[in-house]
Design a protein around this motif. Structure first.
Motif, mmCIF file in Angstrom:
data_model
loop_
_atom_site.group_PDB
_atom_site.id
_atom_site.type_symbol
_atom_site.label_atom_id
_atom_site.label_comp_id
_atom_site.label_asym_id
_atom_site.label_seq_id
_atom_site.Cartn_x
_atom_site.Cartn_y
_atom_site.Cartn_z
ATOM 1 N N ILE A 101 0.848 -1.196 0.000
ATOM 2 C CA ILE A 101 0.000 0.000 0.000
ATOM 3 C C ILE A 101 0.879 1.241 0.000
ATOM 4 C CG2 ILE A 101 -1.707 1.312 1.353
ATOM 5 C CD1 ILE A 101 -2.792 -1.362 2.324
ATOM 6 N N GLY A 102 1.920 1.191 0.812
ATOM 7 C CA GLY A 102 2.867 2.301 0.864
ATOM 8 C C GLY A 102 3.464 2.577 -0.510
ATOM 9 N N ALA A 103 3.779 1.522 -1.218
ATOM 10 C CA ALA A 103 4.380 1.678 -2.550
ATOM 11 C C ALA A 103 3.372 2.318 -3.505
ATOM 12 C CB ALA A 103 4.834 0.327 -3.084
ATOM 13 N N ASN A 104 2.127 1.824 -3.467
ATOM 14 C CA ASN A 104 1.091 2.375 -4.360
ATOM 15 C C ASN A 104 0.826 3.843 -4.055
ATOM 16 O OD1 ASN A 104 0.772 -0.061 -5.619
ATOM 17 N ND2 ASN A 104 -0.939 -0.720 -4.336
ATOM 18 N N THR A 105 0.693 4.141 -2.751
ATOM 19 C CA THR A 105 0.392 5.523 -2.362
ATOM 20 C C THR A 105 1.501 6.454 -2.806
ATOM 21 O OG1 THR A 105 -0.569 4.538 -0.393
ATOM 22 C CG2 THR A 105 -0.360 6.926 -0.393
ATOM 23 N N LEU A 106 2.730 6.016 -2.592
ATOM 24 C CA LEU A 106 3.856 6.877 -2.961
ATOM 25 C C LEU A 106 3.906 7.079 -4.474
ATOM 26 C CD1 LEU A 106 6.328 8.473 -2.079
ATOM 27 C CD2 LEU A 106 7.666 6.372 -2.219
ATOM 28 N N GLN A 107 3.614 5.995 -5.200
ATOM 29 C CA GLN A 107 3.619 6.134 -6.666
ATOM 30 C C GLN A 107 2.630 7.221 -7.100
ATOM 31 O OE1 GLN A 107 2.338 2.718 -8.919
ATOM 32 N NE2 GLN A 107 3.015 3.602 -10.865
ATOM 33 N N SER A 108 1.380 7.165 -6.557
ATOM 34 C CA SER A 108 0.391 8.177 -6.975
ATOM 35 C C SER A 108 0.859 9.571 -6.584
ATOM 36 C CB SER A 108 -0.990 7.963 -6.366
ATOM 37 O OG SER A 108 -1.161 6.689 -5.945
ATOM 38 N N ARG A 109 1.437 9.665 -5.388
ATOM 39 C CA ARG A 109 1.885 10.967 -4.927
ATOM 40 C C ARG A 109 2.976 11.558 -5.845
ATOM 41 N NH1 ARG A 109 2.206 14.031 -0.054
ATOM 42 N NH2 ARG A 109 2.876 15.992 -0.967
ATOM 43 N N LEU A 110 3.910 10.708 -6.245
ATOM 44 C CA LEU A 110 4.991 11.178 -7.116
ATOM 45 C C LEU A 110 4.440 11.531 -8.498
ATOM 46 C CD1 LEU A 110 7.905 8.723 -6.178
ATOM 47 C CD2 LEU A 110 7.594 11.085 -5.444
ATOM 48 N N GLU A 111 3.485 10.711 -8.956
ATOM 49 C CA GLU A 111 2.896 11.007 -10.268
ATOM 50 C C GLU A 111 2.185 12.355 -10.246
ATOM 51 O OE1 GLU A 111 0.756 7.412 -10.993
ATOM 52 O OE2 GLU A 111 2.480 6.505 -12.057
ATOM 53 N N LYS A 112 1.492 12.626 -9.116
ATOM 54 C CA LYS A 112 0.827 13.926 -8.977
ATOM 55 C C LYS A 112 1.837 15.063 -9.049
ATOM 56 C CE LYS A 112 -3.386 13.035 -6.543
ATOM 57 N NZ LYS A 112 -3.495 12.271 -5.314
ATOM 58 N N ALA A 113 3.033 14.799 -8.524
ATOM 59 C CA ALA A 113 4.093 15.830 -8.564
ATOM 60 C C ALA A 113 4.821 15.808 -9.914
ATOM 61 C CB ALA A 113 5.077 15.607 -7.424
ATOM 62 N N ARG A 114 4.280 15.050 -10.857
ATOM 63 C CA ARG A 114 4.831 14.953 -12.217
ATOM 64 C C ARG A 114 6.250 14.389 -12.233
ATOM 65 N NH1 ARG A 114 1.467 17.254 -15.730
ATOM 66 N NH2 ARG A 114 -0.085 18.701 -14.907
ATOM 67 N N ILE A 115 6.464 13.410 -11.363
ATOM 68 C CA ILE A 115 7.761 12.730 -11.363
ATOM 69 C C ILE A 115 7.521 11.352 -11.978
ATOM 70 C CG2 ILE A 115 9.514 11.689 -9.872
ATOM 71 C CD1 ILE A 115 8.855 14.080 -7.910
ATOM 72 N N SER A 116 8.291 11.026 -12.995
ATOM 73 C CA SER A 116 8.023 9.758 -13.676
ATOM 74 C C SER A 116 8.458 8.609 -12.764
ATOM 75 C CB SER A 116 8.743 9.696 -15.016
ATOM 76 O OG SER A 116 10.119 9.553 -14.828
ATOM 77 N N CYS A 117 7.512 7.698 -12.517
ATOM 78 C CA CYS A 117 7.845 6.601 -11.613
ATOM 79 C C CYS A 117 6.978 5.384 -11.879
ATOM 80 C CB CYS A 117 7.697 7.053 -10.162
ATOM 81 S SG CYS A 117 6.013 7.205 -9.639
ATOM 82 N N ASP A 118 7.404 4.276 -11.340
ATOM 83 C CA ASP A 118 6.633 3.044 -11.421
ATOM 84 C C ASP A 118 6.821 2.321 -10.093
ATOM 85 O OD1 ASP A 118 5.060 1.019 -12.398
ATOM 86 O OD2 ASP A 118 6.065 0.976 -14.348
ATOM 87 N N ALA A 119 6.000 1.309 -9.856
ATOM 88 C CA ALA A 119 6.141 0.580 -8.592
ATOM 89 C C ALA A 119 6.087 -0.913 -8.868
ATOM 90 C CB ALA A 119 5.026 0.982 -7.631
ATOM 91 N N ILE A 120 6.860 -1.666 -8.127
ATOM 92 C CA ILE A 120 6.780 -3.125 -8.244
ATOM 93 C C ILE A 120 6.632 -3.751 -6.864
ATOM 94 C CG2 ILE A 120 8.036 -3.354 -10.428
ATOM 95 C CD1 ILE A 120 10.510 -4.088 -8.925
ATOM 96 N N HIS A 121 5.727 -4.700 -6.781
ATOM 97 C CA HIS A 121 5.573 -5.491 -5.566
ATOM 98 C C HIS A 121 4.829 -6.756 -5.921
ATOM 99 C CE1 HIS A 121 1.485 -3.987 -5.519
ATOM 100 N NE2 HIS A 121 1.921 -2.736 -5.477
ATOM 101 N N SER A 122 4.609 -7.612 -4.936
ATOM 102 C CA SER A 122 4.126 -8.952 -5.262
ATOM 103 C C SER A 122 2.688 -8.994 -5.778
ATOM 104 C CB SER A 122 4.280 -9.859 -4.044
ATOM 105 O OG SER A 122 3.589 -9.290 -2.958
ATOM 106 N N ASP A 123 1.912 -7.908 -5.624
ATOM 107 C CA ASP A 123 0.561 -7.914 -6.187
ATOM 108 C C ASP A 123 0.568 -7.544 -7.668
ATOM 109 O OD1 ASP A 123 -0.582 -8.658 -3.920
ATOM 110 O OD2 ASP A 123 -1.505 -6.723 -3.411
ATOM 111 N N ARG A 124 1.682 -7.072 -8.137
ATOM 112 C CA ARG A 124 1.732 -6.698 -9.552
ATOM 113 C C ARG A 124 2.225 -7.896 -10.366
ATOM 114 N NH1 ARG A 124 2.415 -0.322 -9.883
ATOM 115 N NH2 ARG A 124 0.732 0.014 -8.396
ATOM 116 N N GLN A 125 1.622 -8.077 -11.515
ATOM 117 C CA GLN A 125 1.949 -9.221 -12.356
ATOM 118 C C GLN A 125 3.416 -9.192 -12.757
ATOM 119 O OE1 GLN A 125 -0.559 -10.604 -15.224
ATOM 120 N NE2 GLN A 125 -2.030 -10.792 -13.576
#
Ligand code: AMP
Length: 418
Positions: free
Chosen positions: A253-277
């Motif tokens: 959840i922390g990873a997902n939340t941070l990803q959205s937050r960075l995207e909102k700040a227009r920072i290009s990012c992606d996230a990987i964790h075990s729920d992602r294919q």
């Protein structure tokens, strides 16, 4: 062997030397200098070395040297994660270039077809995570009797992930006792015990004591109020030199939340964790290595096996609870002679965990208090050795140079605050 020994001193075949040259390795790393002659001489080896030290070459070069092409599976590497398994397979392919040796990667999360094909084809090298290998073994598809060299890679991580029964099951399926190599970044008692069980009269080698940092990595801890962690990260990402940044969070959840937050700040990012294919994870890692995304946010799954050159910064967004994890994470930066920076965010609630971490690492990290983000508000302290990049940025990190705050002092400051 001396520092200046080159690869030709090991008696490797011309084909192998050509492969090494085309990859661009000129001198063996310390673990390679120590391990290659031992493994080529048939010894079992227990190696304490973290990822980033060149340990894959240390075991795979001699492994390939002893192979009989076309004689079926002979070398089995067990790895904790899919990412590491893929990385080891890629390295194997590069080192086997020019020969007919084939290597297969076996891990969960993907279709069985190609893995079954590789097994029935009799690829000489198999790199596998224990779960899927057991699965195939139980279906009678993985015949391991011909394995004469077994490598347990990142053994500490495999035990942390609860793979001990699977490792033992795999070993029971082998024919005669193979030559066995065990590599681990740390050597807690459980790994020590596993090493004693699995190996016979092994040579113990260690390139840097467990818990030590790699050369060329500066390590900094920022004290931060929890709600300001995203702002601190965004602030750091605005500094020059923060080009390719790997951020570790404790939770998905922390990873997902941070990803959205960075995207909102227009920072290009992606996230990987075990729920992602797996597909998504592989693509995210590719985009990150290519420089298409600047920031990769990851939970623990990504921390081993990630082999991306030139990461400028690793951020522990949450304090790692295990010193082995910390060492592995920071190993993503400053690799192969490059310099890098590892930054750990410490909130008031993390003080205990952070002190324990420093105690276990047997060293103190440089502390930085930034007045805008610091939980001990008003305390301004420059890191011990301000980096040129940061001073060039003109953004004040404080004014009192030359100090380092001990955990006790940090705690004392905290109590003043409350
Ligand atoms: P490893 O610890 O096996 O994950 O290797 C870490 C990184 O070091 C990889 O990118 C390797 O390609 C690189 N590497 C391994 N051996 C050498 C060497 N002898 N010279 C230069 N780079 C190397």
């Amino acid at each position: 062997m001396t520092e200046s020994t080159n690869f030709s001193a090991f008696g490797l075949s011309p084909l192998r030397l050509a492969a090494i040259e085309s990859i661009g390795w000129t001198l063996p790393t310390p673990i390679q200098q120590q391990a290659i002659p031992l493994v080529m001489g048939g010894r079992d080896v227990v190696g304490i070395a973290r990822t980033g030290t060149g340990k894959t070459g240390a075991f795979m070069l001699p492994a390939l040297e002893g192979l009989k092409e076309g004689a079926g599976l002979q070398v089995l590497v067990l790895c904790p994660t899919r990412e590491l398994a893929q990385q080891v397979t890629e390295d194997t392919e590069a080192l086997a270039a020019g020969s007919k040796v084939r290597s297969a990667v076996i891990h969960g999360g993907v279709a069985y077809g190609p893995q079954l094909d590789a097994l029935s084809r009799g690829d000489e090298v198999v790199v596998a995570t224990p779960g899927r290998l057991i699965d195939l073994q139980q279906r009678g598809k993985a015949k391991l009797k011909g394995v004469r060299l077994l490598i347990l890679d990142e053994a500490d991580r495999m035990l942390d992930m609860g793979f001990r029964p699977q490792i033992e099951q795999v070993v029971r399926g082998l024919g005669r006792r193979p030559q066995t190599l065990l590599f681990s970044a740390t050597m807690p008692n459980a790994v020590h015990a596993l090493a004693l069980r699995m190996t016979r009269d092994p040579a113990w080698i260690e390139v840097s004591p467990s818990g030590t940092k790699a050369q060329g990595i500066s390590e900094i801890a920022y004290s931060v109020r929890p709600e300001l962690k995203p702002d601190l990260l965004i602030h750091l990402l605005e500094q020059p030199g923060w080009d390719q940044v790997l951020v570790f969070t404790r939770t998905k959840i922390g990873a997902n939340t941070l990803q959205s937050r960075l995207e909102k700040a227009r920072i290009s990012c992606d996230a990987i964790h075990s729920d992602r294919q797996m597909r998504h994870r592989t693509r995210a890692m590719e985009r990150f290595s290519n420089g298409d995304v600047r920031v990769l946010v990851a939970t623990d799954i990504a921390q081993r096996g990630l082999d991306i050159e030139g990461i400028s910064h690793v951020v522990n967004y949450d304090v790692p609870l295990d010193p082995g994890d910390y060492v592995h994470r920071i190993g993503r930066t400053g690799r192969a002679g490059a310099t890098g920076e590892a930054v750990t965010f410490v909130t008031a609630a993390d003080i205990g965990a952070f002190r324990t971490l420093e105690f276990q690492l047997e060293r103190r990290l440089d502390k930085v208090h930034h007045p805008d983000f610091d939980f001990a508000g008003g305390v301004v302290m420059e890191r011990r050795e301000p980096s040129r990049t940061r001073s060039r940025s003109g953004r004040g990190m404080g004014s009192k140079a030359g100090e380092q705050l001990a955990p006790e002092e940090l705690a004392a400051l905290l109590s003043h605050e409350s």
